[in-house]
Design an enzyme around this catalytic site. Structure first.
Site, PDB file in Angstrom:
ATOM      1  N   GLY A  14      -4.515   1.867  -1.640  1.00 21.00           N
ATOM      2  CA  GLY A  14      -3.994   1.993  -0.269  1.00 21.00           C
ATOM      3  C   GLY A  14      -2.542   1.524  -0.206  1.00 21.00           C
ATOM      4  NE  ARG A  75      -8.257   3.388  -2.506  1.00 20.67           N
ATOM      5  CZ  ARG A  75      -7.998   3.544  -1.202  1.00 20.67           C
ATOM      6  NH1 ARG A  75      -8.142   4.721  -0.638  1.00 20.67           N
ATOM      7  NH2 ARG A  75      -7.628   2.511  -0.469  1.00 20.67           N
ATOM      8  CG  ASP A 106      -9.205  -7.125  -7.009  1.00 22.69           C
ATOM      9  OD1 ASP A 106      -8.249  -7.751  -7.484  1.00 22.69           O
ATOM     10  OD2 ASP A 106     -10.151  -7.660  -6.388  1.00 22.69           O
ATOM     11  CB  THR A 128      -3.845  -4.653  -0.720  1.00 27.94           C
ATOM     12  OG1 THR A 128      -4.846  -4.623   0.297  1.00 27.94           O
ATOM     13  CG2 THR A 128      -4.015  -5.949  -1.487  1.00 27.94           C
ATOM     14  CG  ASP A 130      -7.701  -5.094   2.956  1.00 32.89           C
ATOM     15  OD1 ASP A 130      -7.145  -4.671   3.987  1.00 32.89           O
ATOM     16  OD2 ASP A 130      -8.639  -4.493   2.402  1.00 32.89           O
ATOM     17  CG  ASP A 132      -8.457  -7.399  -0.925  1.00 30.80           C
ATOM     18  OD1 ASP A 132      -7.285  -7.298  -1.324  1.00 30.80           O
ATOM     19  OD2 ASP A 132      -9.246  -6.440  -0.905  1.00 30.80           O
ATOM     20  NE  ARG A 174     -12.164  -1.017   1.417  1.00 32.34           N
ATOM     21  CZ  ARG A 174     -11.593   0.019   0.836  1.00 32.34           C
ATOM     22  NH1 ARG A 174     -12.202   1.174   0.848  1.00 32.34           N
ATOM     23  NH2 ARG A 174     -10.432  -0.091   0.215  1.00 32.34           N
TER      24      ARG A 174
HETATM   25  O1  F6P Z   1      -7.407  -1.845   1.214  1.00 36.89           O
HETATM   26  C1  F6P Z   1      -6.602  -1.549   2.290  1.00 36.89           C
HETATM   27  C2  F6P Z   1      -7.371  -0.773   3.341  1.00 36.89           C
HETATM   28  O2  F6P Z   1      -6.479  -0.491   4.400  1.00 36.89           O
HETATM   29  C3  F6P Z   1      -8.626  -1.452   3.866  1.00 36.89           C
HETATM   30  O3  F6P Z   1      -8.374  -2.430   4.828  1.00 36.89           O
HETATM   31  C4  F6P Z   1      -9.375  -0.274   4.390  1.00 36.89           C
HETATM   32  O4  F6P Z   1     -10.761  -0.529   4.405  1.00 36.89           O
HETATM   33  C5  F6P Z   1      -9.053   0.823   3.434  1.00 36.89           C
HETATM   34  O5  F6P Z   1      -7.821   0.455   2.827  1.00 36.89           O
HETATM   35  C6  F6P Z   1      -8.949   2.171   4.037  1.00 36.89           C
HETATM   36  O6  F6P Z   1      -8.700   3.086   3.027  1.00 36.89           O
HETATM   37  P1  F6P Z   1      -8.316   4.606   3.280  1.00 36.89           P
HETATM   38  O7  F6P Z   1      -6.886   4.647   3.733  1.00 36.89           O
HETATM   39  O8  F6P Z   1      -8.513   5.260   1.962  1.00 36.89           O
HETATM   40  O9  F6P Z   1      -9.236   5.116   4.341  1.00 36.89           O
END
Ligand code: F6P
Length: 323
Positions: A14, A75, A106, A128, A130, A132, A174
């Protein structure tokens, strides 16, 4: 191909505000140290498809203030196979790339560890929203995301107050409740629900709302981290049990965009510089991190095995003062 050693830089997973500042720091630091720099598009996919370009000092001009990532991100499923990793390593060798800076979370660091296993030194930078990444007290993008969420929630509060409503607001995260916890404190939320703490709406949220109603409070903000799930059900339950008209807002990807804050630009710049220093010394399989405000680095495998520690103290402060 030139005799100069090259390093590559990619963003993966992300996106996060501040990634561009990290890319800029990597490119500028490496070029100033006499290295060539290869920009890789769309994460590891760019190494599989040869979607790369030679960077110069001007390739990263006017990007420090921009959200998103000029390198694009992805990804990659194909990369996550032994064949994919070998193919990416072969591309690196063809390009004269001895080291790769990987900006992401990660999952991206696991990819970096695998590529290092194929002889291409990699250094990860935590990018990120998050927050995390267990080895680092801070990840690039977190401050911007929190400030964006706070501003949006302040606006929601205006209308919640005008209508005597409860606003349930789902923020991103998440597996990690850090965005929820810190924005929850910053907006004076009545309740903050995070994946790290078990909760029972009937015991932990409803009595708190009813008690504050008795003191004259008529509007409420409840913050729910995405990882908790069922925010729509939570909103319905609150309305049914308290009688307070309740609305749900899912903030979503608004939290991932926008101009990075000063903190994200500065941390990203320092982390990018550190990653290049490591690669220039022939050191790989490391993750750059922040520890007690200082930029440090850890072995990737060690970093991936660390457990994140939730800030219980801050959580308890939030509980005590949100009355
Ligand atoms: O890891 C960052 C994040 O924004 C999370 O908070 C969220 O759950 C996820 O990515 C959303 O991913 P995507 O943009 O692929 O829907």
């Amino acid at each position: 191909m030139s005799e100069k050693k090259a390093i590559a830089v990619l963003t993966s997973g992300g996106d996060a505000p501040g990634m561009n500042a990290a890319v800029r720091a990597v490119a500028r630091a490496a070029l100033c140290k006499g290295l060539r720099v290869i920009g890789v598009h769309r994460g590891y996919n760019g190494l599989l498809n040869g979607d790369v370009f030679e960077m110069n000092l001007r390739s990263v001009s006017d990007i420090i203030h921009r959200g998103g990532t000029i390198l694009y991100t992805a990804r990659s499923e194909e990369y996550n196979t032994p064949e994919g990793v070998k193919k990416a390593a072969a591309t690196c060798r063809e390009l004269g790339v001895v080291g790769v800076v990987v900006i992401g979370g990660d999952g991206s660091f696991r990819g970096a560890r695998d590529l290092t296993g194929q002889g291409i030194l990699c250094v990860g930078i935590p990018g990120t929203i998050d927050n995390d990444i267990a080895c680092s007290e801070y990840t690039v993008g977190f401050d911007t995301a929190m400030n964006t969420a706070m501003e949006m929630i302040d606006r929601i509060r205006d209308t919640a107050q005008s209508h005597d409503r409860c606003s349930v607001i789902e923020v991103m995260g998440r597996r990690c409740g850090d965005i929820a916890l810190q924005t929850g404190i910053a907006v004076g939320a009545t309740a903050i629900l995070v994946p790290e703490k078990k909760f029972d709406l009937e015991k932990d949220v409803i009595p708190r709302m009813i008690a504050t109603q008795k003191t004259g409070k008529k509007h409420f903000i409840v913050i729910v981290a995405e990882g908790v799930g069922n925010s729509a059900d939570i909103a319905k339950y609150i309305e049914r049990r308290t009688g307070v008209e309740t609305r749900l807002t899912v903030l979503g990807h608004v939290q991932r965009g926008g101009m990075p804050t000063l903190r994200d630009r500065v941390v990203a710049s320092a982390m990018g510089y550190k990653a290049v220093e490591l690669l220039n010394q022939g050191i790989g399989n490391r993750v750059v991190a922040m520890n007690n405000g200082k930029i440090v680095d850890y072995d990737i495998t060690e970093a991936l095995n660390m457990e994140r520690v939730f800030d219980e103290e801050l959580y308890n402060i939030a509980l005590d003062i949100s009355i």
